[in-house]
Design a protein around this motif. Structure first.
Motif, PDB file in Angstrom:
ATOM      1  N   PHE A  87      24.721  53.865  44.263  1.00 57.67           N
ATOM      2  CA  PHE A  87      23.589  54.369  42.855  1.00 57.67           C
ATOM      3  C   PHE A  87      24.042  55.911  44.526  1.00 57.67           C
ATOM      4  O   PHE A  87      23.613  55.935  45.424  1.00 57.67           O
ATOM      5  N   LEU A  88      23.524  57.139  43.550  1.00 60.39           N
ATOM      6  CA  LEU A  88      23.874  58.519  44.189  1.00 60.39           C
ATOM      7  C   LEU A  88      22.723  58.439  45.648  1.00 60.39           C
ATOM      8  O   LEU A  88      23.594  58.587  46.924  1.00 60.39           O
ATOM      9  N   ASN A  89      21.893  58.389  45.163  1.00 61.00           N
ATOM     10  CA  ASN A  89      20.760  58.563  46.517  1.00 61.00           C
ATOM     11  C   ASN A  89      19.910  56.686  47.074  1.00 61.00           C
ATOM     12  O   ASN A  89      19.213  57.309  47.532  1.00 61.00           O
ATOM     13  N   GLU A  90      21.023  56.347  46.834  1.00 62.53           N
ATOM     14  CA  GLU A  90      20.353  54.393  46.990  1.00 62.53           C
ATOM     15  C   GLU A  90      20.243  54.539  48.527  1.00 62.53           C
ATOM     16  O   GLU A  90      21.149  55.571  49.892  1.00 62.53           O
ATOM     17  N   PRO A  91      19.009  54.214  48.857  1.00 64.59           N
ATOM     18  CA  PRO A  91      18.423  53.022  48.033  1.00 64.59           C
ATOM     19  C   PRO A  91      17.166  53.437  47.275  1.00 64.59           C
ATOM     20  O   PRO A  91      15.873  52.828  46.811  1.00 64.59           O
ATOM     21  N   HIS A  92      17.419  55.130  47.132  1.00 63.13           N
ATOM     22  CA  HIS A  92      16.321  55.696  46.356  1.00 63.13           C
ATOM     23  C   HIS A  92      17.110  55.540  45.164  1.00 63.13           C
ATOM     24  O   HIS A  92      17.945  56.537  44.669  1.00 63.13           O
ATOM     25  N   VAL A  93      17.181  54.906  43.990  1.00 61.46           N
ATOM     26  CA  VAL A  93      17.105  55.174  42.795  1.00 61.46           C
ATOM     27  C   VAL A  93      16.646  55.301  41.669  1.00 61.46           C
ATOM     28  O   VAL A  93      15.300  55.738  41.477  1.00 61.46           O
ATOM     29  N   ASP A  94      17.573  56.465  40.888  1.00 63.14           N
ATOM     30  CA  ASP A  94      17.019  57.080  39.608  1.00 63.14           C
ATOM     31  C   ASP A  94      16.377  56.485  39.043  1.00 63.14           C
ATOM     32  O   ASP A  94      15.969  54.973  38.228  1.00 63.14           O
ATOM     33  N   PRO A  95      15.027  56.737  38.902  1.00 66.34           N
ATOM     34  CA  PRO A  95      13.949  55.773  38.426  1.00 66.34           C
ATOM     35  C   PRO A  95      14.498  55.202  36.910  1.00 66.34           C
ATOM     36  O   PRO A  95      14.071  54.823  36.313  1.00 66.34           O
ATOM     37  N   ARG A  96      14.923  56.070  36.089  1.00 66.65           N
ATOM     38  CA  ARG A  96      15.526  56.115  34.825  1.00 66.65           C
ATOM     39  C   ARG A  96      16.412  54.729  35.278  1.00 66.65           C
ATOM     40  O   ARG A  96      16.702  54.295  34.104  1.00 66.65           O
ATOM     41  N   LEU A  97      17.814  54.891  35.615  1.00 66.05           N
ATOM     42  CA  LEU A  97      18.172  53.509  35.629  1.00 66.05           C
ATOM     43  C   LEU A  97      17.870  52.663  36.432  1.00 66.05           C
ATOM     44  O   LEU A  97      18.131  51.353  35.863  1.00 66.05           O
ATOM     45  N   ALA A  98      16.041  53.313  37.016  1.00 63.35           N
ATOM     46  CA  ALA A  98      15.796  51.463  37.382  1.00 63.35           C
ATOM     47  C   ALA A  98      15.187  51.023  37.044  1.00 63.35           C
ATOM     48  O   ALA A  98      15.131  49.166  36.234  1.00 63.35           O
ATOM     49  N   SER A  99      14.541  51.686  35.688  1.00 64.68           N
ATOM     50  CA  SER A  99      13.693  50.477  34.129  1.00 64.68           C
ATOM     51  C   SER A  99      14.928  50.706  33.605  1.00 64.68           C
ATOM     52  O   SER A  99      14.388  50.355  32.338  1.00 64.68           O
ATOM     53  N   MET A 100      15.531  50.872  33.243  1.00 58.90           N
ATOM     54  CA  MET A 100      16.178  51.430  31.624  1.00 58.90           C
ATOM     55  C   MET A 100      17.030  49.518  31.641  1.00 58.90           C
ATOM     56  O   MET A 100      16.536  49.397  31.854  1.00 58.90           O
ATOM     57  N   LYS A 101      16.645  49.306  30.298  1.00 53.65           N
ATOM     58  CA  LYS A 101      17.203  48.086  29.851  1.00 53.65           C
ATOM     59  C   LYS A 101      18.114  47.310  29.589  1.00 53.65           C
ATOM     60  O   LYS A 101      19.072  46.617  29.722  1.00 53.65           O
ATOM     61  N   ASN A 102      19.003  48.718  29.315  1.00 55.31           N
ATOM     62  CA  ASN A 102      20.380  48.046  29.289  1.00 55.31           C
ATOM     63  C   ASN A 102      21.120  48.516  30.516  1.00 55.31           C
ATOM     64  O   ASN A 102      22.337  48.639  30.616  1.00 55.31           O
ATOM     65  N   VAL A 103      20.529  49.387  31.382  1.00 52.52           N
ATOM     66  CA  VAL A 103      20.742  49.033  32.754  1.00 52.52           C
ATOM     67  C   VAL A 103      21.135  47.192  33.650  1.00 52.52           C
ATOM     68  O   VAL A 103      19.945  47.475  33.816  1.00 52.52           O
ATOM     69  N   LEU A 104      21.805  47.377  34.031  1.00 54.68           N
ATOM     70  CA  LEU A 104      21.778  45.743  35.509  1.00 54.68           C
ATOM     71  C   LEU A 104      22.260  46.642  36.733  1.00 54.68           C
ATOM     72  O   LEU A 104      23.236  46.902  36.990  1.00 54.68           O
ATOM     73  N   GLU A 164      20.608  56.443  28.064  1.00 53.99           N
ATOM     74  CA  GLU A 164      20.081  56.873  27.021  1.00 53.99           C
ATOM     75  C   GLU A 164      20.015  57.459  25.897  1.00 53.99           C
ATOM     76  O   GLU A 164      19.613  56.674  24.601  1.00 53.99           O
ATOM     77  N   GLY A 165      20.974  57.809  25.304  1.00 54.14           N
ATOM     78  CA  GLY A 165      21.575  57.883  24.280  1.00 54.14           C
ATOM     79  C   GLY A 165      22.551  57.332  23.465  1.00 54.14           C
ATOM     80  O   GLY A 165      23.279  57.553  22.181  1.00 54.14           O
ATOM     81  N   GLY A 166      22.690  56.513  24.050  1.00 52.95           N
ATOM     82  CA  GLY A 166      23.215  54.983  22.622  1.00 52.95           C
ATOM     83  C   GLY A 166      24.918  55.345  23.640  1.00 52.95           C
ATOM     84  O   GLY A 166      26.090  55.131  22.495  1.00 52.95           O
ATOM     85  N   VAL A 167      25.382  56.313  23.910  1.00 54.36           N
ATOM     86  CA  VAL A 167      26.780  56.288  24.222  1.00 54.36           C
ATOM     87  C   VAL A 167      27.512  55.502  24.817  1.00 54.36           C
ATOM     88  O   VAL A 167      29.608  55.303  24.222  1.00 54.36           O
TER      89      VAL A 167
END
Ligand code: 8YV
Length: 312
Positions: A256-273, A244-247
């Motif tokens: 993912f930590l709680n797969e198959p339930h992926v943290d929605p932030r990771l699922a939606s960020m454009k810089n995450v595949l 999120e911070g461009g670090v």
């Protein structure tokens, strides 16, 4: 008499083979084990296990004659191996047969993240290409890549990256015999030295949150982070904050930590595949994994040593 129990959601080909070859009693999840009758449980000598729920000593005690747990997969962090060993239960996994697939996917993910393939695909699908092409991405060939864990899979990944003219750095418990790659005895030193970081250590208590906020900071704003191992290996909150911070520039994640339930932030960020844990998900490899899992069970029933034990 059913002596084998299959626990987990198996593909049809494995379900059929477990039933035909081993007359396996199938249940979907470990949660369905306690309600089974005592007499049924007492007959079970071997379990074909596929799943990420923890197979604890308590669960093992529900199967008093259990001799072998044959895990479907190379990772066995979902089995309490110490408890199995204490009870004289052999645990096996399915190494080697899946290394090519996982390494292929890792390199594909790394390229897809670096070259921003998803944005390109979206530009074609949405028609926005006709107005303007997507922004320029970054070259992947020749980058300095750190492999966290140079086991069987890590080695296959590094071998492939050499073909991309990458300089290889790695962290492992001890230096390996490698063609001029740089060894680091500390994950932080690895992160400081490289452009991109690929996680290939096994999951489990020993590697929990091995990748820290500081390591991601050391990777820096041009860095790509790839995880094909287990979500538990990285501090997921720190990863989200770094993205999120461009670090760091981008992440490619098959786990993912709680797969198959992926943290929605990771699922939606454009810089995450994000991918749904498909490292080994090909017909060929899943077939080989099933064959090896069953081979271990056959050997146990025949009174012979397991082929791929992890606690022999
Ligand atoms: C499994 C895996 O095959 O091999 C492993 O350790 O993580 C996977 O590739 C998959 O989770 C099926 O259980």
């Amino acid at each position: 008499m059913t002596q084998i129990m299959a626990i987990g959601t198996y593909h049809g080909m494995d379900e059929a083979a477990l039933s035909a070859e081993l007359d396996a009693l199938a249940i979907r999840s470990l949660k369905q084990l306690p309600p089974l009758g005592e007499a049924t449980r007492a007959k079970i000598l071997g379990v074909a296990y596929k799943g990420h729920l923890q197979f604890t000593g308590e669960m093992m005690d529900l199967l008093p004659n259990l001799r072998l747990i044959a895990k479907y997969g190379v990772g066995y962090d979902s089995i309490d191996v110490d408890s199995a060993t204490e009870r004289g239960i052999v645990v096996t996994n399915t190494p080697d047969v899946l290394s090519d697939d996982v390494a292929d996917l890792t390199v594909g993910m790394w390229i897809a993240a670096g070259r921003e393939m998803e944005a390109g695909i979206n530009a074609v699908r949405s028609g926005s290409w006709a107005r303007s092409g997507p922004p320029l991405a970054h070259k992947v060939s020749g980058r300095r890549v750190g492999i966290l864990g140079l086991g069987r899979i890590g080695r296959e990944i590094a071998d492939r990256l050499v073909a991309f003219k990458c300089r290889i750095d790695y962290f492992a418990r001890s230096p390996r015999d490698t063609p001029g790659w740089t060894y680091h005895d500390d994950p932080m030193a690895l992160a400081e030295a490289v452009d991109d970081l690929i996680v290939a250590v096994p999951g489990g208590r020993e590697t929990e949150k091995l990748v820290t906020a500081e390591m991601l900071r050391a990777l820096g704003p041009d860095g790509i982070f790839v995880n094909i191992s287990r979500g538990s290996v990285v501090d997921e909150e720190a990863l989200i904050a770094a993205l999120e911070g461009g670090v760091i520039r981008a992440a490619a994640l098959d786990v993912f930590l709680n797969e198959p339930h992926v943290d929605p932030r990771l699922a939606s960020m454009k810089n995450v595949l994000p991918l749904p844990h498909i490292g080994t998900a090909t017909v060929e490899t899943r077939n080989d994994m099933g064959v090896l899992q069953r081979k271990n069970l056959h050997e146990m029933l025949a009174g012979r040593p397991a082929v791929t034990p992890v606690n022999a």
